[in-house]
Enzyme design. Sequence first.
Site, PDB file in Angstrom:
ATOM      1  N   GLU A  15      44.336  21.383  51.895  1.00 40.63           N
ATOM      2  CA  GLU A  15      45.084  22.250  52.818  1.00 40.63           C
ATOM      3  C   GLU A  15      44.162  23.118  53.664  1.00 40.63           C
ATOM      4  O   GLU A  15      44.607  23.762  54.604  1.00 40.63           O
ATOM      5  CB  GLU A  15      46.087  23.115  52.048  1.00 40.63           C
ATOM      6  CG  GLU A  15      45.499  24.257  51.231  1.00 40.63           C
ATOM      7  CD  GLU A  15      45.163  23.856  49.805  1.00 40.63           C
ATOM      8  OE1 GLU A  15      44.939  22.645  49.561  1.00 40.63           O
ATOM      9  OE2 GLU A  15      45.115  24.741  48.931  1.00 40.63           O
ATOM     10  N   LYS A  18      33.162  27.629  45.407  1.00 36.80           N
ATOM     11  CA  LYS A  18      33.293  27.377  46.846  1.00 36.80           C
ATOM     12  C   LYS A  18      33.219  25.881  47.147  1.00 36.80           C
ATOM     13  O   LYS A  18      33.750  25.410  48.135  1.00 36.80           O
ATOM     14  CB  LYS A  18      32.194  28.109  47.613  1.00 36.80           C
ATOM     15  CG  LYS A  18      32.385  29.609  47.673  1.00 36.80           C
ATOM     16  CD  LYS A  18      33.427  30.029  48.704  1.00 36.80           C
ATOM     17  CE  LYS A  18      33.687  31.520  48.630  1.00 36.80           C
ATOM     18  NZ  LYS A  18      34.907  31.912  49.339  1.00 36.80           N
ATOM     19  N   GLU A  34      47.502  42.412  57.614  1.00 36.85           N
ATOM     20  CA  GLU A  34      48.525  41.869  56.721  1.00 36.85           C
ATOM     21  C   GLU A  34      48.998  42.941  55.736  1.00 36.85           C
ATOM     22  O   GLU A  34      50.197  43.089  55.490  1.00 36.85           O
ATOM     23  CB  GLU A  34      47.954  40.662  55.963  1.00 36.85           C
ATOM     24  CG  GLU A  34      49.001  39.917  55.145  1.00 36.85           C
ATOM     25  CD  GLU A  34      48.396  38.818  54.277  1.00 36.85           C
ATOM     26  OE1 GLU A  34      47.192  38.529  54.401  1.00 36.85           O
ATOM     27  OE2 GLU A  34      49.149  38.250  53.470  1.00 36.85           O
ATOM     28  N   GLU A  46      36.617  24.836  46.690  1.00 36.23           N
ATOM     29  CA  GLU A  46      37.449  25.363  47.776  1.00 36.23           C
ATOM     30  C   GLU A  46      37.279  24.524  49.044  1.00 36.23           C
ATOM     31  O   GLU A  46      38.262  24.174  49.704  1.00 36.23           O
ATOM     32  CB  GLU A  46      37.071  26.817  48.061  1.00 36.23           C
ATOM     33  CG  GLU A  46      37.932  27.469  49.124  1.00 36.23           C
ATOM     34  CD  GLU A  46      37.413  28.841  49.529  1.00 36.23           C
ATOM     35  OE1 GLU A  46      38.130  29.812  49.303  1.00 36.23           O
ATOM     36  OE2 GLU A  46      36.293  28.944  50.044  1.00 36.23           O
ATOM     37  N   SER A  54      47.098  37.344  49.348  1.00 36.46           N
ATOM     38  CA  SER A  54      46.942  37.413  50.796  1.00 36.46           C
ATOM     39  C   SER A  54      46.892  35.982  51.332  1.00 36.46           C
ATOM     40  O   SER A  54      46.307  35.096  50.709  1.00 36.46           O
ATOM     41  CB  SER A  54      45.647  38.139  51.136  1.00 36.46           C
ATOM     42  OG  SER A  54      45.276  37.837  52.458  1.00 36.46           O
ATOM     43  N   CYS A  89      30.189  38.638  43.850  1.00 36.57           N
ATOM     44  CA  CYS A  89      29.403  37.458  44.222  1.00 36.57           C
ATOM     45  C   CYS A  89      27.928  37.604  43.886  1.00 36.57           C
ATOM     46  O   CYS A  89      27.227  36.606  43.721  1.00 36.57           O
ATOM     47  CB  CYS A  89      29.541  37.185  45.708  1.00 36.57           C
ATOM     48  SG  CYS A  89      31.234  37.172  46.256  1.00 36.57           S
ATOM     49  N   GLU A 149      43.282  40.607  57.024  1.00 36.61           N
ATOM     50  CA  GLU A 149      43.844  41.048  55.753  1.00 36.61           C
ATOM     51  C   GLU A 149      44.330  42.490  55.851  1.00 36.61           C
ATOM     52  O   GLU A 149      45.377  42.851  55.302  1.00 36.61           O
ATOM     53  CB  GLU A 149      42.801  40.912  54.636  1.00 36.61           C
ATOM     54  CG  GLU A 149      43.378  40.744  53.255  1.00 36.61           C
ATOM     55  CD  GLU A 149      42.342  40.278  52.252  1.00 36.61           C
ATOM     56  OE1 GLU A 149      42.295  39.087  51.953  1.00 36.61           O
ATOM     57  OE2 GLU A 149      41.542  41.113  51.777  1.00 36.61           O
ATOM     58  N   CYS A 167      39.678  36.039  48.592  1.00 35.51           N
ATOM     59  CA  CYS A 167      38.340  35.555  48.979  1.00 35.51           C
ATOM     60  C   CYS A 167      37.695  34.723  47.889  1.00 35.51           C
ATOM     61  O   CYS A 167      36.807  33.933  48.153  1.00 35.51           O
ATOM     62  CB  CYS A 167      37.417  36.727  49.256  1.00 35.51           C
ATOM     63  SG  CYS A 167      38.066  37.886  50.417  1.00 35.51           S
TER      64      CYS A 167
END
Lengths: 573, 160
Positions: free
Chosen positions: A365, A357, A281, A360, A318, A502, A278, A298
């Site tokens: 994908e 999560k 990037e 996720e 990102s 978190c 990141e 994230c």
Amino acid sequence: MLNIEVNGRKITAKEGDTILQALTRAGIKVPTLCYLEGMLPSGACRMCVVEVAGAPSLIPSCSFPAAEGMKIKTNTPQVLEARKTIVELLLSNHPDDCLYCIRGGDCDLQRLAKENGVRHRVFRGARTKRAKDVSSPALVRDPEKCILCGKCVRVCEEVQGVSAIDFIQRGSNTFIGTAYNSGLNVSSCINCGQCVLVCPTGALAERSYVDEVLKALNTPGKTVVVQHAPAVSVSIAEEFNMKPGTDIDGKMVAGLRRVGFKKVFDTSFTADLTIMEEGSELVKRATGGGVLPMFTSCSPGWIKFVEQFYPELIPNLSTCKSPQQMMGALIKTFFAQREKINPADIISVSIMPCTAKKFEAARPELGRDYASDVDYVLTTRELAELFRVTGVDPSALEPETPDTPFGERSGAGKIFGASGGVMEAAIRSAYFLITGSELKDYNIQELRGMKGCKELRVKAGKIELGAAVVSSLGQARKLIEEIKAGRSDLQFIEVMTCPGGCINGGGQPLRANMDAIKARMSALHQIDKDAPLRVSHKNTQVKRLYEEFLGAPLSHKSHELLHTHYTKRDVLR
Amino acid sequence: MTAKTKVDKVLEGHKFAKRDKLIPILQEIQTADGYISKEAVSKVAQHLSVPASKIYGVATFYNQFRFKPLGKYHVTVCRGTACHVKGSLSALKIAEDALKIKAGDTTRDGLFSIGVVVCMGACGLAPVVNINGEFHAKITGTKMKNLIDTLKTSEKANAK
């Protein structure tokens, strides 16, 4: 200062205090149910009623301002009777299956019934049959257990700005549901689980995968590996009656091995890897004219939020996968090759402070060969259950260290669990990437703490960046609206779905007050402070991974395994 | 597609409306469309910047809103006090049994829907039933059944 008299004793209250705040500060306990710390009172449940001299009826202390000379009584027979009746009425159409309930023994309604001396069912109301909503991969709603306190609705609207749920119909037919009462999976719910944290009963819970993991652990021929997120080790101790903010990282790793996981990896390792990708990037975008501001990616609740509410901002996200998915991808490729295991025989489990999560991990994908990279996601609460079911007491174990090749972590990777942590870690490494020298002081105090929005201007060599850190999507929405209205001084923005990051995730131990959340946060910063390695770019195992496998940050292989793209999502919103 | 344009037209009439216009807008949509569709909720949500769940919550709070399209024959049963005393509940039950739907629903073939109102202002004729604007006075169970059966047979005849 206001002088008030409570139960014959004199106490003082601050100007603007509610009666409840004044009483709490003086150490006088008043039971509450619909009260939410730090938010405007709704006064819906009447649990906190007290007697005020001169008032015609009982007063809800949560929503009534304290006044000079007030004479309050908190435990007269009239008050106690009123509270008891409220609980009895709530129980009149509540299921009696506490033994089998996920919140049995850990339920606010059960506790209030006990504290108020409810010993038998007084009212027998008609039970409304309503189906459980099991459509979501992350959350389960059981409307029959709902007592309509409205906390989930308020959190979803006021904290997260999502409003996936609301009160539907009216009177005795009222229930809490989504638009057109469809499943959570097709609603605008972002799976953050903040509603679970505030739910007083078993009406809202995470979708549990403990049974599936137990079954996997006992399937011959399967290699079951586990990763654990940075924010888990500083909160799971609470499930075993330790003080909030106690870090039991090593003991938890030892416990995971006792449960039967073949390898224990630290997600903070891929947090370090995330920083490498990141950070690179960001530098590439900032120097090469890419889309700015760049948002971190994230937090899976945030990603879904962007996909459905701000699809025009998808290019600003990102492309880095989250640390969980990076670890998942590496386990089923690099690790599988290295250990010569067929990826199909690896079952990859992750322990996360997060319910989103779970969603996720199931994103198509983010898997490979029609299988998920992460097979099961357990929340901190579910890990505690797994420990209890298997008879493992982590507090009694000797600390152990996680396994290579994904075991080493820096302090920067660990503070990912707190709001501002990703930014702090990124600045530490980006500064090095740009200037070639290290920051003088690694501690960036401006980015720490529980504030919803924190900003900082960073200078590294010739590049100057505006950085912002927001936690909770209500705050994110505010900032996005500012940017859409023309604000252009920000280039890098960290977004965490849950307030505080978190450490306050939807999968964390229940009933944590603000002090507990702060304790978890300072525990992470303490670990970082004490860490021998404090920057991601010096993590030797990350370096080795690049040398042996990935090449360099943003290489072709990195793009294949560690990056992804998101698309607009249509939901009824 | 016609349903969509009708909703759009209603919203065009409320260009700079804020959330306080929600109920009038929903009422206009129901007048135009006969019911509040999912698409309508979604469009109103975007138009007023109010979450869809909130709009559904408000709409379900009031009895006046329907969430299924009206049938070709809309049967409204009066459930006011006078009609109740004169037995409108059994008339409603008979209609529900004959059409195998509940009040607020529409039959699968789209022919019939049942609605309930609190008073039609024709208490002297209680119990009153209204089918597509036509009043039927002093309804008994048999009368109700006959009304529906007649409509059903005429529809069958037309279908042939």
